[in-house]
Structures are given as structure tokens and as C-alpha cells.
Write an enzyme that holds these catalytic residues in place. Structure first.
Site, PDB file in Angstrom:
ATOM      1  N   GLY A 158      27.328  42.135   1.391  1.00 29.38           N
ATOM      2  CA  GLY A 158      28.253  41.538   0.438  1.00 29.38           C
ATOM      3  C   GLY A 158      29.565  42.296   0.434  1.00 29.38           C
TER       4      GLY A 158
ATOM      5  N   GLY B 104      23.421  41.919   2.156  1.00 24.48           N
ATOM      6  CA  GLY B 104      23.568  40.476   2.033  1.00 24.48           C
ATOM      7  C   GLY B 104      23.394  39.735   3.340  1.00 24.48           C
TER       8      GLY B 104
ATOM      9  N   ASP C 202      18.604  44.109  -2.819  1.00 26.96           N
ATOM     10  CA  ASP C 202      18.537  42.822  -3.507  1.00 26.96           C
ATOM     11  C   ASP C 202      18.462  41.719  -2.459  1.00 26.96           C
ATOM     12  OD1 ASP C 202      21.199  43.031  -2.636  1.00 26.96           O
ATOM     13  OD2 ASP C 202      21.996  41.995  -4.386  1.00 26.96           O
TER      14      ASP C 202
END
Length: 357
Positions: free
Chosen positions: A66, A114, A145
Site C-alpha cells: 500500500g 498490499g 493485514d
């Protein structure tokens, strides 16, 4: 006019998604995530599109993660944009895992954070000898994540725990062993494969491009990794690793040095997240957990400090608070997993009926 950050094309019966920020190693932005989500939803029910390929522009990689510079700027002004970005990004991750058509991820070069989220949940995940992948979030005071805790909690033994805590960039053999990818291919033949995918099903032509799986270091370390990382606390893990290092295990010694540089809070949150993720039933539930933890991290001091040290000032000397594992507030850590109430993650809010659920 500048080119779009992500390009879409239908070539024959192949839908092609090309991340198009080569100077930033195709770091994912909110605009890109939204465009990918909307296009994939449309292609899911388009009879002209039989399968989808995602790739990155340039030679450096699919996606370096990200856009953490944008996240850093947003944190200083309240974090609202990041909350919306993650909601869209996690919906995209969930959609990819349940996509009704073959989703082919070309995981060449850097595939971090990401980038793992938009590739490792796909049905056909292809790495090359140039692949360097992983979840390096503990380095910036954050927690894996985009479904990273789902994937790594299901890796063989405790290899995923080692990968998540150390945040190391891993080559093709390790990525395949961890279960983040399916096949190794030759990057020199990638364009040949892409052209073939325009007219033929991936399962028909992919066998002709697959290379033998190389030996994995993680697999050869399995015995001591499983023993050292099986504990429920980072302190116990560190104690075992230190004992192994004292006995002459160079890999354990390297792990101790690596972990010693990470955010103590992030290490403890990561371990707790992995243990909980392993007991959750599916990716959607894990993404909801990661969203809770992530939004709480936006309010911490370590997350912005880690980004500052790594990519803003680049002094690589973060001042973690607290600075030791023993000083981490366990009540505060547990509170990171509490419900967000009406801010709970709502996955795929714009999903087409039957396309993803």
C-alpha cells in the site's frame, strides 16, 4: 496528461489488470483499489471475459504494498481516508478469493504487503526467480493485514509465524512453501504465457510453463522453527531463539537480530493476530479482525513512527513506544480486537448478486 494508476483491457477472452505506478513499484492507492474492485465486479458477470490476469508495469515488481506515504499523511490529519481505503482494499481481497473465474496473479519482482493481498488470494498464483515477497509490516510498527494473517497462520507448522514476525522478503521457494503462491515460471517466458491466455484456459496451457519447485530453507528449518515459534508469547519465542543462537544456530541468531529491531507492540499484536486468525473460519472473518486491529494502529504512535523512519526521513532508527516487550500494555493490546460497533468492516458493499457471496 498522466496515465491512469491502473490499466484495464480485454484481450481475446482475457481481462488484463496492469498496475501502473512503476516508479513507486506499483504501490496500491485508494483510487487503484476502487477501480480494481469495480472492474472485477463487472467482469465477474461479463460472458466475454473468461479469466483475469493481474500484473505490474515496469521491471521492479507487481506491487510493493500500500502507499504508506499517503497513509502517513492521512494519519497526521485524522486517518479517515485510510479507513475508507482499507474498507475498499479488504473488499477487493475478499472478492479475489471468491472470484467465480480464474484469477491469475503474476507475482514477479517485489510483492509485499498490499501486493500480497491482490495476488495470494487468487486461484492461480505465479512466482518467478525474481520474486521477493512477504509481509514486512512489523518493520513499520504495523501488523500483517490484507488477509496476511489468514494466509500465514495456515502455512506449514510455525513457518508463517517466523515470516510474519521477522517481516523478511522471501524468494520463490519460500513463498511457495508458505502457501502464498502455486507455481514457479520463467519470467523470460511470461509474455508468451500472457498471449496464450488470451485464447486458452489457464489450466490447459499453464503446465507447459511450470518449473520445478526449488528447495525451501524454511522447510529445512522446520523442526527448530516449530519448537521456537510455538509459544503464546513473543518473550518465550525470543528466549528459545536466543538458546538456539547460543548453541550455534546461525539462522536463529539472525532472527533474534531482526526481531530486536521491530516494534515490540507490533510483534505482540502480530502474534496474537496470527493465533486468533488460525481459529477463525474464513478469510472474511480474518479481514474483519485485521480491520479492527488496523484502525486501532492508526491511533498508535508506533505506526506513523515506523513509516517516518523507513520512508519519510529514512534514518532507519524508529523510537518505539514502548521500547521493550515487557513494557507492552497487554490490556491495550487485547482492546485492539474489540468490536468497532457501527464502524465494523462491511465487505463487498457493492457486490453483484451471486458474484462473490
Amino acid at each position: 496528461m498522466s496515465e491512469p494508476e491502473v490499466l484495464f483491457a480485454v484481450r481475446g477472452t482475457l481481462g488484463v489488470i496492469t498496475l501502473n505506478r512503476p516508479r513507486a513499484v506499483n504501490a496500491l492507492t485508494a483510487t487503484m483499489a476502487t477501480a480494481m474492485l469495480e472492474t472485477l465486479l463487472r467482469w465477474a458477470t461479463d460472458p466475454a471475459v473468461h479469466q483475469v490476469l493481474v500484473r505490474g508495469s515496469g521491471e521492479r515488481g507487481l506491487c510493493a504494498g500500500g502507499d504508506i506515504v499517503a497513509i502517513y499523511r492521512d494519519i497526521t490529519s485524522g486517518g479517515q481516508e485510510t479507513e475508507e481505503f482499507w474498507s475498499t482494499e479488504y473488499s477487493l481481497n475478499s472478492l479475489i478469493q471468491s472470484y467465480p473465474k480464474p484469477y491469475i496473479a503474476y507475482m514477479d519482482g517485489l510483492v509485499l504487503g498490499g501486493g500480497v493481498g491482490i495476488s495470494a488470494h487468487g486461484s492461480h498464483r505465479l512466482v518467478t526467480t525474481r520474486t521477493r515477497s512477504g509481509m514486512p509490516e512489523t518493520t513499520i510498527g504495523f501488523v500483517p493485514d490484507v488477509g496476511g494473517t489468514y494466509l500465514l497462520s495456515r502455512s506449514p507448522g510455525e513457518s508463517g509465524t517466523h515470516a510474519a514476525l521477522t517481516g523478511e522478503h522471501l524468494g520463490a521457494a519460500e513463498v511457495l512453501y508458505l502457501g502464498l503462491a502455486d507455481h514457479l515460471i520463467d519470467f523470460a517466458r511470461a509474455e508468451e504465457l500472457f498471449v496464450a491466455l488470451e485464447t486458452a484456459p489457464v489450466d490447459d496451457i499453464l503446465p507447459g510453463f511450470i518449473l520445478p519447485v526449488p528447495a525451501s530453507n524454511l522447510e529445512s528449518w522446520r523442526a527448530w522453527l516449530d519448537d521456537a515459534y510455538a509459544h503464546s508469547s513473543v518473550e518465550e519465542i525470543m528466549a528459545d531463539l536466543n538458546a538456539l543462537a547460543a548453541a550455534g544456530n546461525d539462522e536463529a541468531r539472525a532472527a533474534v537480530a531482526t526481531l530486536g529491531k521491530k516494534s515490540p507492540s507490533a510483534l505482540k499484536l502480530t502474534l496474537a493476530s496470527l493465533r486468533r486468525a488460525k481459529n477463525l473460519t474464513d478469510l472474511k472473518e480474518v479481514l474483519k479482525q485485521e480491520y479492527r486491529v488496523g484502525l486501532r494502529a492508526l491511533e498508535s504512535s508506533d505506526f506513523p513512527e515506523g513509516i517516518r523512519a523507513q520512508v519519510i526521513d529514512k534514518d532507519y532508527a524508529p523510537m518505539w513506544n514502548p521500547a521493550t516487550l515487557q513494557a507492552v500494555d497487554m490490556e491495550l493490546l487485547e482492546a485492539s480486537f474489540a468490536s468497532l460497533g457501527n464502524r465494523e468492516l462491511k465487505l463487498n458493499p457493492r457486490a453483484l448478486s451471486g458474484a462473490v457471496e
